[in-house]
Design a protein around this motif. Structure first.
Motif, PDB file in Angstrom:
ATOM      1  N   GLN A  24       0.835  -1.198   0.000  1.00 30.93           N
ATOM      2  CA  GLN A  24       0.000   0.000   0.000  1.00 30.93           C
ATOM      3  C   GLN A  24       0.873   1.252   0.000  1.00 30.93           C
ATOM      4  N   ARG A  25       1.998   1.179   0.736  1.00 34.99           N
ATOM      5  CA  ARG A  25       2.911   2.315   0.766  1.00 34.99           C
ATOM      6  C   ARG A  25       3.549   2.522  -0.608  1.00 34.99           C
ATOM      7  N   LEU A  31       1.539   6.483  -6.866  1.00 32.90           N
ATOM      8  CA  LEU A  31       0.463   7.420  -7.175  1.00 32.90           C
ATOM      9  C   LEU A  31       0.969   8.857  -7.128  1.00 32.90           C
ATOM     10  N   GLY A  32       1.871   9.142  -6.193  1.00 32.93           N
ATOM     11  CA  GLY A  32       2.447  10.482  -6.122  1.00 32.93           C
ATOM     12  C   GLY A  32       3.177  10.842  -7.395  1.00 32.93           C
ATOM     13  N   GLU A  33       3.874   9.867  -7.986  1.00 30.24           N
ATOM     14  CA  GLU A  33       4.582  10.141  -9.227  1.00 30.24           C
ATOM     15  C   GLU A  33       3.617  10.324 -10.392  1.00 30.24           C
ATOM     16  N   LEU A  34       2.493   9.627 -10.349  1.00 29.80           N
ATOM     17  CA  LEU A  34       1.477   9.821 -11.379  1.00 29.80           C
ATOM     18  C   LEU A  34       0.890  11.225 -11.288  1.00 29.80           C
ATOM     19  N   ARG A  35       0.625  11.677 -10.071  1.00 32.58           N
ATOM     20  CA  ARG A  35      -0.033  12.966  -9.882  1.00 32.58           C
ATOM     21  C   ARG A  35       0.885  14.147 -10.162  1.00 32.58           C
ATOM     22  N   THR A  36       2.166  13.991  -9.920  1.00 33.06           N
ATOM     23  CA  THR A  36       3.095  15.092 -10.179  1.00 33.06           C
ATOM     24  C   THR A  36       3.532  15.162 -11.624  1.00 33.06           C
ATOM     25  N   GLY A  37       3.180  14.147 -12.423  1.00 36.94           N
ATOM     26  CA  GLY A  37       3.566  14.162 -13.831  1.00 36.94           C
ATOM     27  C   GLY A  37       4.899  13.518 -14.084  1.00 36.94           C
ATOM     28  N   THR A  38       5.566  12.976 -13.039  1.00 37.86           N
ATOM     29  CA  THR A  38       6.785  12.213 -13.287  1.00 37.86           C
ATOM     30  C   THR A  38       6.492  11.088 -14.271  1.00 37.86           C
ATOM     31  N   ILE A  39       5.291  10.492 -14.120  1.00 36.54           N
ATOM     32  CA  ILE A  39       4.768   9.546 -15.103  1.00 36.54           C
ATOM     33  C   ILE A  39       3.466  10.159 -15.612  1.00 36.54           C
ATOM     34  N   PRO A  40       3.462  10.825 -16.768  1.00 34.04           N
ATOM     35  CA  PRO A  40       2.268  11.517 -17.257  1.00 34.04           C
ATOM     36  C   PRO A  40       1.150  10.554 -17.648  1.00 34.04           C
ATOM     37  N   PRO A  41      -0.100  11.054 -17.734  1.00 35.58           N
ATOM     38  CA  PRO A  41      -1.216  10.217 -18.185  1.00 35.58           C
ATOM     39  C   PRO A  41      -0.902   9.552 -19.513  1.00 35.58           C
ATOM     40  N   GLY A  42      -1.142   8.234 -19.584  1.00 33.29           N
ATOM     41  CA  GLY A  42      -0.901   7.494 -20.804  1.00 33.29           C
ATOM     42  C   GLY A  42       0.508   6.959 -20.941  1.00 33.29           C
ATOM     43  N   GLU A  43       1.424   7.445 -20.124  1.00 33.28           N
ATOM     44  CA  GLU A  43       2.809   6.997 -20.203  1.00 33.28           C
ATOM     45  C   GLU A  43       2.936   5.558 -19.710  1.00 33.28           C
ATOM     46  N   ARG A  44       3.760   4.776 -20.407  1.00 33.12           N
ATOM     47  CA  ARG A  44       3.979   3.404 -19.975  1.00 33.12           C
ATOM     48  C   ARG A  44       4.844   3.381 -18.721  1.00 33.12           C
ATOM     49  N   LEU A  74      -6.419   3.903 -11.730  1.00 32.69           N
ATOM     50  CA  LEU A  74      -5.301   4.822 -11.914  1.00 32.69           C
ATOM     51  C   LEU A  74      -4.213   4.253 -12.805  1.00 32.69           C
ATOM     52  N   VAL A  75      -4.233   2.944 -12.981  1.00 33.19           N
ATOM     53  CA  VAL A  75      -3.294   2.260 -13.870  1.00 33.19           C
ATOM     54  C   VAL A  75      -4.082   1.274 -14.717  1.00 33.19           C
ATOM     55  N   ALA A  76      -3.776   1.230 -15.989  1.00 31.69           N
ATOM     56  CA  ALA A  76      -4.417   0.273 -16.898  1.00 31.69           C
ATOM     57  C   ALA A  76      -3.342  -0.634 -17.482  1.00 31.69           C
ATOM     58  N   THR A  77      -3.715  -1.863 -17.790  1.00 33.97           N
ATOM     59  CA  THR A  77      -2.763  -2.822 -18.329  1.00 33.97           C
ATOM     60  C   THR A  77      -3.306  -3.424 -19.614  1.00 33.97           C
ATOM     61  N   ASP A  78      -2.463  -3.486 -20.633  1.00 34.59           N
ATOM     62  CA  ASP A  78      -2.822  -4.145 -21.877  1.00 34.59           C
ATOM     63  C   ASP A  78      -1.652  -5.030 -22.288  1.00 34.59           C
ATOM     64  N   ARG A  79      -1.657  -5.499 -23.539  1.00 32.37           N
ATOM     65  CA  ARG A  79      -0.616  -6.436 -23.975  1.00 32.37           C
ATOM     66  C   ARG A  79       0.765  -5.795 -23.993  1.00 32.37           C
ATOM     67  N   ALA A  84      -0.042   4.719 -17.103  1.00 30.37           N
ATOM     68  CA  ALA A  84      -0.779   5.627 -16.232  1.00 30.37           C
ATOM     69  C   ALA A  84      -2.140   5.949 -16.831  1.00 30.37           C
ATOM     70  N   ALA A  85      -3.164   5.907 -16.005  1.00 35.19           N
ATOM     71  CA  ALA A  85      -4.519   6.181 -16.483  1.00 35.19           C
ATOM     72  C   ALA A  85      -5.160   7.328 -15.722  1.00 35.19           C
ATOM     73  N   LEU A  86      -4.356   8.077 -14.980  1.00 32.11           N
ATOM     74  CA  LEU A  86      -4.886   9.217 -14.238  1.00 32.11           C
ATOM     75  C   LEU A  86      -5.458  10.219 -15.230  1.00 32.11           C
ATOM     76  N   PRO A  87      -6.720  10.621 -15.102  1.00 27.88           N
ATOM     77  CA  PRO A  87      -7.321  11.507 -16.098  1.00 27.88           C
ATOM     78  C   PRO A  87      -6.764  12.921 -16.022  1.00 27.88           C
ATOM     79  N   GLY A  88      -6.863  13.617 -17.151  1.00 19.40           N
ATOM     80  CA  GLY A  88      -6.509  15.025 -17.184  1.00 19.40           C
ATOM     81  C   GLY A  88      -5.021  15.269 -17.313  1.00 19.40           C
ATOM     82  N   GLU A  89      -4.655  16.554 -17.283  1.00 20.56           N
ATOM     83  CA  GLU A  89      -3.263  16.958 -17.387  1.00 20.56           C
ATOM     84  C   GLU A  89      -2.589  16.792 -16.039  1.00 20.56           C
ATOM     85  N   PRO A  90      -1.366  16.278 -15.987  1.00 18.26           N
ATOM     86  CA  PRO A  90      -0.666  16.148 -14.716  1.00 18.26           C
ATOM     87  C   PRO A  90      -0.273  17.507 -14.165  1.00 18.26           C
ATOM     88  N   VAL A  91      -0.166  17.591 -12.849  1.00 19.56           N
ATOM     89  CA  VAL A  91       0.345  18.793 -12.219  1.00 19.56           C
ATOM     90  C   VAL A  91       1.853  18.661 -12.200  1.00 19.56           C
TER      91      VAL A  91
END
Length: 252
Positions: A24-25, A31-44, A74-79, A84-91
């Motif tokens: 969980q930690r 999640l913090g990296e997703l929200r700050t844009g270190t890993i932007p929406p859609g980024e693998r 918040l994360v999606a997985t495909d083949r 990252a699946a966080l919606p919108g533009e990252p902060v």
């Protein structure tokens, strides 16, 4: 593949009495990296092994953390893996000096788009980048126009073999560089800096005879004088203004 910032403290300060499960930690840190844009929406996301090394935990703990983020959408997985699946533009902090040269956020009266391809670069790009004649490379194209369709800016960028070998976030675009999908490489200079490269920019501005436009040619090399990229921007000086910056040291 997005590169993340080390989190040695994530595992360094946990103990069996902490109460919150370690997975969980890890999920919270990711999640913090997703929200700050270190890993932007859609980024693998990096693979499980890399994430395990990054956080200093087992791959099973990483799997459990990713499952938490998948459950919350918040994360999606495909083949091709997880992304990252966080919606919108990252902060996020503004990308260093913006990429490509001349690009900016589209306002209400501006339409902009960008694509990437893997092809032989235009005449005049190969030699400065140290590419053999006829050798393909990663190409980025950017267009900007007003709402009435009047073209304002076009930018064509070619990358060198050096930068593709050392900056994994750019190299991964080769597999999907078919020119059909949108490509936001606005963090390209940040990726280069995080790879330990200092960026030296040389911009040459030339008037285009008989037109209201100018051509700006940007050449970027690193601290070892190795070429990294070359961009040619054409812009209508009656409709627009160009603002740009120089010299960014490698990230530390």
């Amino acid at each position: 593949m997005a590169r993340t910032t080390p989190h040695d403290h994530v595992v360094g300060d946990h103990s069996p009495t902490d109460g919150e499960p370690l997975y969980q930690r890890i999920a919270t840190a990711l999640l913090g990296e997703l929200r700050t844009g270190t890993i932007p929406p859609g980024e693998r996301l990096p693979g499980e092994r890399q994430l395990a090394e990054h956080f200093g935990v087992s791959r099973e703990t990483v799997r459990q953390a990713l499952q938490v983020l998948r459950r919350d959408g918040l994360v999606a997985t495909d083949r091709r893996g997880s992304h990252a699946a966080l919606p919108g533009e990252p902060v996020e902090a503004p990308a260093a000096a913006g990429f490509p040269l001349g690009a900016r956020r589209a306002g209400r009266d501006t339409v902009a788009r960008a694509t990437v391809t893997w092809e032989v670069p235009p005449a005049g790009h190969a030699e400065p980048l140290g590419l053999a004649p006829g050798r393909p490379t990663l190409m980025h194209r950017y267009w900007s126009s007003s709402a009435d369709g009047r073209e304002q800016r076009t930018a064509v960028t070619s990358f060198s073999a050096v930068v593709l070998a050392e900056v994994e976030e750019l190299a991964r675009y080769r597999d999907r560089a078919d020119g059909t999908g949108a490509a936001e490489l606005r963090r390209a200079y940040d990726w280069m800096r995080r790879a330990g490269l200092s960026l030296h920019h040389r911009d040459t501005i030339t008037r285009l005879a008989g037109t209201p436009s100018v051509r700006v040619t940007r050449r970027v090399h690193d601290q070892y004088a190795r070429p990294l990229e070359l961009t040619e921007l054409v812009m209508d000086t009656q409709q627009d203004v160009l603002v740009y910056e120089f010299m960014m040291p490698a990230a530390v």
